[in-house]
Each structure stands twice: as C-alpha cells, then as structure tokens.
Design an enzyme around this catalytic site. Structure first.
Site, PDB file in Angstrom:
ATOM      1  N   HIS A 213       0.689  -1.173   0.013  1.00  0.00           N
ATOM      2  CA  HIS A 213       0.380   0.080   0.156  1.00  0.00           C
ATOM      3  C   HIS A 213       0.803   1.424   0.130  1.00  0.00           C
ATOM      4  O   HIS A 213       0.204   2.658   0.304  1.00  0.00           O
ATOM      5  CB  HIS A 213      -0.706  -0.376   1.684  1.00  0.00           C
ATOM      6  CG  HIS A 213      -0.697   0.245   2.570  1.00  0.00           C
ATOM      7  ND1 HIS A 213       0.626  -0.186   2.677  1.00  0.00           N
ATOM      8  CD2 HIS A 213       0.240   1.306   3.531  1.00  0.00           C
ATOM      9  CE1 HIS A 213       1.097   0.142   4.422  1.00  0.00           C
ATOM     10  NE2 HIS A 213       0.622   1.307   4.318  1.00  0.00           N
TER      11      HIS A 213
HETATM   12  C1  UD1 Z   1      -2.051   6.021   5.024  1.00  0.00           C
HETATM   13  C2  UD1 Z   1      -1.040   6.691   6.096  1.00  0.00           C
HETATM   14  C3  UD1 Z   1       0.414   5.560   5.402  1.00  0.00           C
HETATM   15  C4  UD1 Z   1       0.190   3.883   6.481  1.00  0.00           C
HETATM   16  C5  UD1 Z   1      -1.652   3.568   6.200  1.00  0.00           C
HETATM   17  C6  UD1 Z   1      -1.610   1.999   6.867  1.00  0.00           C
HETATM   18  C7  UD1 Z   1      -0.677   8.630   5.431  1.00  0.00           C
HETATM   19  C8  UD1 Z   1       0.128  10.022   5.018  1.00  0.00           C
HETATM   20  N1  UD1 Z   1      -0.262   7.867   5.080  1.00  0.00           N
HETATM   21  O1  UD1 Z   1      -1.406   5.752   3.560  1.00  0.00           O
HETATM   22  O2  UD1 Z   1       1.417   5.982   6.725  1.00  0.00           O
HETATM   23  O3  UD1 Z   1       0.933   2.980   6.449  1.00  0.00           O
HETATM   24  O4  UD1 Z   1      -2.990   4.516   6.022  1.00  0.00           O
HETATM   25  O5  UD1 Z   1      -2.879   1.814   6.291  1.00  0.00           O
HETATM   26  O6  UD1 Z   1      -0.936   9.122   5.730  1.00  0.00           O
HETATM   27  N2  UD1 Z   1      -9.087   4.768   0.978  1.00  0.00           N
HETATM   28  C9  UD1 Z   1     -10.869   3.995   0.241  1.00  0.00           C
HETATM   29  N3  UD1 Z   1     -10.881   4.131   1.669  1.00  0.00           N
HETATM   30  C10 UD1 Z   1      -9.959   4.113   3.180  1.00  0.00           C
HETATM   31  C11 UD1 Z   1      -8.973   4.820   2.708  1.00  0.00           C
HETATM   32  C12 UD1 Z   1      -8.562   5.204   2.083  1.00  0.00           C
HETATM   33  O7  UD1 Z   1     -11.014   4.031  -0.459  1.00  0.00           O
HETATM   34  O8  UD1 Z   1     -10.642   3.722   3.945  1.00  0.00           O
HETATM   35  C13 UD1 Z   1      -8.510   5.367  -0.368  1.00  0.00           C
HETATM   36  C14 UD1 Z   1      -8.457   6.540  -1.198  1.00  0.00           C
HETATM   37  O9  UD1 Z   1      -8.536   6.532  -2.273  1.00  0.00           O
HETATM   38  C15 UD1 Z   1      -7.678   7.314  -0.525  1.00  0.00           C
HETATM   39  C16 UD1 Z   1      -6.624   6.191  -0.607  1.00  0.00           C
HETATM   40  O10 UD1 Z   1      -6.857   4.853  -0.548  1.00  0.00           O
HETATM   41  O11 UD1 Z   1      -7.275   8.203  -1.282  1.00  0.00           O
HETATM   42  C17 UD1 Z   1      -4.800   6.500   0.569  1.00  0.00           C
HETATM   43  O12 UD1 Z   1      -5.807   6.363   1.616  1.00  0.00           O
HETATM   44  P1  UD1 Z   1      -4.713   7.439   2.292  1.00  0.00           P
HETATM   45  O13 UD1 Z   1      -5.600   7.932   3.869  1.00  0.00           O
HETATM   46  O14 UD1 Z   1      -4.756   9.269   1.525  1.00  0.00           O
HETATM   47  O15 UD1 Z   1      -2.971   6.776   2.436  1.00  0.00           O
HETATM   48  P2  UD1 Z   1      -2.937   5.360   3.054  1.00  0.00           P
HETATM   49  O16 UD1 Z   1      -2.833   4.598   1.859  1.00  0.00           O
HETATM   50  O17 UD1 Z   1      -3.652   4.797   3.395  1.00  0.00           O
HETATM   51  N1  UDP Z   2      -4.284  -5.463   8.279  1.00  0.00           N
HETATM   52  C1  UDP Z   2      -5.153  -5.998   8.653  1.00  0.00           C
HETATM   53  N2  UDP Z   2      -5.525  -6.089   7.356  1.00  0.00           N
HETATM   54  C2  UDP Z   2      -5.250  -6.518   6.621  1.00  0.00           C
HETATM   55  C3  UDP Z   2      -4.047  -5.450   6.900  1.00  0.00           C
HETATM   56  C4  UDP Z   2      -3.314  -4.541   7.265  1.00  0.00           C
HETATM   57  O1  UDP Z   2      -5.499  -6.124   9.999  1.00  0.00           O
HETATM   58  O2  UDP Z   2      -6.389  -6.296   5.563  1.00  0.00           O
HETATM   59  C5  UDP Z   2      -3.276  -5.222  10.313  1.00  0.00           C
HETATM   60  C6  UDP Z   2      -1.819  -5.675   9.958  1.00  0.00           C
HETATM   61  O3  UDP Z   2      -1.788  -6.364  10.891  1.00  0.00           O
HETATM   62  C7  UDP Z   2      -1.125  -4.778  10.492  1.00  0.00           C
HETATM   63  C8  UDP Z   2      -1.722  -3.200  10.492  1.00  0.00           C
HETATM   64  O4  UDP Z   2      -2.703  -4.147   9.805  1.00  0.00           O
HETATM   65  O5  UDP Z   2      -1.414  -4.411  12.474  1.00  0.00           O
HETATM   66  C9  UDP Z   2      -0.935  -2.110   9.649  1.00  0.00           C
HETATM   67  O6  UDP Z   2      -1.712  -2.005   8.959  1.00  0.00           O
HETATM   68  P1  UDP Z   2      -0.968  -1.156   7.420  1.00  0.00           P
HETATM   69  O7  UDP Z   2      -0.460  -1.957   6.892  1.00  0.00           O
HETATM   70  O8  UDP Z   2      -1.920  -0.032   6.714  1.00  0.00           O
HETATM   71  O9  UDP Z   2       0.112   0.315   7.820  1.00  0.00           O
HETATM   72  P2  UDP Z   2       1.877   0.375   8.508  1.00  0.00           P
HETATM   73  O10 UDP Z   2       1.986  -0.097   9.850  1.00  0.00           O
HETATM   74  O11 UDP Z   2       2.718   0.322   7.037  1.00  0.00           O
HETATM   75  O12 UDP Z   2       2.049   1.854   8.584  1.00  0.00           O
END
Ligand code: UD1
Ligand code: UDP
Length: 378
Positions: A213
């Site tokens: 991601h």
């Molecule tokens: C964010 C964090 C990242 C973290 C990740 C955990 C920042 C800059 N990044 O990244 O550090 O590792 O969360 O998962 O804060 N979207 C949906 N539904 C949701 C959420 C997101 O459709 O419930 C889609 C949208 O298209 C959105 C994209 O995912 O634009 C990215 O979501 P965003 O929260 O901006 O960043 P993450 O990639 O989730």
């Molecule tokens: N996770 C989850 N379901 C998923 C993917 C990740 O419960 O489908 C959990 C994972 O086990 C870990 C946390 O989400 O505890 C990690 O989050 P993510 O990878 O979104 O973000 P990051 O840790 O890279 O910031």
C-alpha cells in the site's frame, strides 16, 4: 486528568486498542483517573479499514469522528487541523496522544503544539532516512514537537539522540517502552481461531501472504507492475499468494488495464482487507510474508515468520540484521530472487532476539503518561 487521543488510520486503531485497554485497567485502582477522549479523524473510513477494528478489538467508540476522508496531503491534513483545533480548544485536554506517522499524527501534533498542549507520541524515533516518504516528514515533525516520546526500540532512541532529542533546552522525555504492536499480537492471538483459513480454503504453510500500500510502490505504475509481476510468478510457481488489498492499491489497479489484466490472469488470490483477528490467523499460518507495511514486518517476527519487505529500506532495521526480514529492490526478478533466497532459510535455526519488549508496553506508557501529567500540574 484528561487525555485526548487522536487516531485516523488502520494501524493507529490497533496501537490505540492496547493503550485504551491499559488506561481502563489503570483506572480501576488509580486515585487520579485518566479520562480518555478519542478523536477519529476519519482518514480511514471503509468499514473494513475502520469499524471492524473498533468492534472486534473492543476499542472505545470515538467521542468525535471528523469525517475528513481522503484527499491530497495538504487538503486532508488541513481539514483535520481545522477541526482538531476547534476540539482541542473546546475539550482543553491535559495532554494529546498521537500514534505512528500518518497525516492524522501530523495534524494532531501540529494542532496541539500551536495551542501549547503537551504531546505524547507512541512509536517515536522511527526513521527510514528517506524524506520522499510522507511518513518520514510526519515522524520528524511529530517527534520534534512532542513532550514525551515513547520509543519501541533501542534504534529509535538512538535516532532521536542523533537529532538532539532530548536536549537541555527542550524539556522532552524519551522513554523506551517496547512496542505496543507486540502487546496487541500477544493479547489478540489468544482469541484468534483458524476460521479465516477454512473460509478461504487455505492450508497452513501453503500460501504467501502479501500486502502492498505504500505510496512509493503504488503511485509508480512501473513499480506496481513489477510487484504484481513478481507476485504472479511466485503464486504460479511456488506458493499461492493471498493478497488482502488496501483500497489505495485496489483503486490504482482498477484504473490501470495492464496491471489489472496481469492480476486477473494470475493465480493470486485477492481478498478485501481483513480484520486484525483474521490477520493474525493469516500471518501465523503462512509460509512467508511479503509486504511494504511497517506493522506487518514486525508481526511476521512476532509470529516467527520470515518476511520480504517490498522496499529498499526499513525503519525496523533490527529485523533485517537478525535475518528474519529481507529488503529488496523493486525489480520483479530481484523480488523473486529475494523470495527464493528467503525460502531456503530454516527459521527454526535463526536466533530470536528480544527486540520489542515484553508485551507490556501499553501498561508502561499509561504509567508514564500519568506521572508526566501529575508532575507538570504541580
Ligand atoms: C495511510 C498512511 C500510511 C499508513 C497507511 C495505513 C499517510 C500519509 N499515510 O496511507 O502511513 O501506512 O495509512 O494503512 O497518512 N481509501 C479508501 N477507503 C479508506 C481509506 C482510504 O478507499 O477507508 C483510499 C482512497 O482512495 C485514498 C487512498 O486509499 O485516497 C489512500 O488513503 P490515505 O489515508 O490517504 O493513505 P494510505 O495509503 O491509506
Ligand atoms: N492489517 C489488517 N488487515 C489487513 C492488512 C493489515 O488487520 O488487511 C493490520 C496488520 O496486521 C497490522 C496493521 O494492519 O497490524 C498494519 O497496517 P498497515 O499495513 O495498513 O499500515 P502500516 O503499518 O504500514 O503503517
């Protein structure tokens, strides 16, 4: 004392679950109770990215949900900032608690620092030394305005020291507590079952678990295509790849015909994002984890699984140094090569160092928060 917790993204719900439970336990015997007000920024909002964690991990329902949703960094962060400032003025907390390195972390730290409210940062001191990552900017800023910095590892403490934290002019405290994600893995492992395996028709040890991601992997069509290519070949030739797909990745693939077709024509099993309890089952029973997730690199280690990190650097360097984790450049042949090498490792022969504490980081954090707030009030 009033503590205002700010969360917004999936990994923060998991970390906050640990500390909220520790607060509830502290309150049973403490004379000075901690009143926790939880604010959900709404950064993650799909039910499988948010609600499921509150429900199955028994996290107290947020008092406020700002509903900011998705957007560019400035847009998303500024919407959070405007709403958080209003709530901080209204709630007047003794301290603000933020987690990790997302835009919700940054907005919380920025809003609180401007209002001179003390800030505690859980997962302080992590560095990738790659400032192209949005998370790295969020971490550096948050650490430099925090009053109490809870570090999960020795490396994190050392990183802060190298940036002059703490120092004699700024009264911040750096405390190594271990990692709250280990607490979560230990606690919720007790309630995980093999339900997810059965539902997905999977056998233990017979699949590779993959997640992707990170912006640097998903926003480049070339990189994402290389990763899917490698996963497809591994899935066809070694172990089936099971891929709980983050919505960011899903949306990007949906708009790229080439990558979409590559995925469709492979044996990769794409599933919706799964809940944390099912994720524990998925992690415990896989042959190998491939991920760019920070949390999952550590969970691989907690559950004694080998991991290939789909990045050229990591914040969790001790996992690489101990041989449990391997980095890879994002060329599909290199990824496959890294996996082939890792599959040859006999993990039962690897040392299992004590890197992330004793699974009681949450308790330590709460005691230190209580101390800090009592001390600054005198
Ligand atoms: C964010 C964090 C990242 C973290 C990740 C955990 C920042 C800059 N990044 O990244 O550090 O590792 O969360 O998962 O804060 N979207 C949906 N539904 C949701 C959420 C997101 O459709 O419930 C889609 C949208 O298209 C959105 C994209 O995912 O634009 C990215 O979501 P965003 O929260 O901006 O960043 P993450 O990639 O989730
Ligand atoms: N996770 C989850 N379901 C998923 C993917 C990740 O419960 O489908 C959990 C994972 O086990 C870990 C946390 O989400 O505890 C990690 O989050 P993510 O990878 O979104 O973000 P990051 O840790 O890279 O910031």
């Amino acid at each position: 004392m009033k503590l205002l917790t700010i969360v917004g993204a999936r990994p923060q719900f998991i970390k906050a679950a640990v500390v909220s439970r520790a607060i509830a336990s502290y309150n049973q015997t403490a004379s000075n109770r901690i009143e926790e007000i939880i604010i959900h920024t709404g950064q993650h909002y799909d039910s499988n990215m948010s609600d499921i964690f509150f429900e199955e991990m028994d996290i107290p329902k947020p008092h406020y949900n700002l509903g900011v949703g998705s957007g560019n960094h400035g847009e998303q962060t500024s919407r959070m900032l405007i709403e958080l400032e209003k709530l901080l003025i209204k709630e007047k907390p003794d301290m603000v608690l933020v987690y990790g390195d997302t835009n919700s972390t940054l907005a919380g730290a920025l809003a609180a620092s401007k209002l001179h409210i003390p800030i505690a940062h859980v997962e302080a001191g992590l560095r990738s030394f790659n400032r192209d990552m949005p998370e790295e900017i969020n971490r550096i800023f948050t650490d430099h305005v925090s009053d109490i910095l809870f570090c999960p590892t020795d490396t994190a403490v050392e990183n802060l020291k190298n940036e002059g934290i703490p120092n004699k002019n700024i009264k911040s405290k750096v405390i190594k507590t271990g990692d709250v994600m280990l607490d979560a893995a230990v606690y919720y492992s007790k309630i995980s079952t093999d339900k997810w395996l059965k539902e997905n028709n999977l056998n233990a040890g017979n699949y590779i678990l993959a997640t992707v991601h990170r912006a640097e992997n998903t926003d480049s069509a070339e990189r994402l295509s290389n990763i899917i290519d490698a996963l497809a070949k591994l899935s066809d030739n070694y172990y089936q790849v099971v891929f709980p797909m983050h919505p960011r990745t899903k949306n990007i693939i949906a708009s790229d015909e080439k990558i979409k077709n590559k995925l469709k024509n492979s044996s990769i099993k794409v599933v919706q994002p799964i809940g944390y309890i099912d994720m524990i089952t998925a992690e415990k029973n896989c042959r190998l984890i491939m991920t760019d997730s920070g949390g999952m690199q550590k969970e691989a280690f907690f559950h004694k699984k080998l991991c290939i990190t789909l990045r050229t650097e990591t914040e969790w360097v001790e996992l690489v140094n101990s041989g449990w984790n391997g980095l890879t450049s994002l060329d599909s042949d290199k990824i496959i090569d890294s996996v082939e090498q890792m599959l040859k490792v006999d993990s039962s022969k690897l040392a299992y160092p004590d890197l992330f504490g004793d699974g009681r980081a949450g308790e330590q954090i709460v005691l230190k928060l209580a101390d800090f707030i009592n001390y600054t009030r005198c």
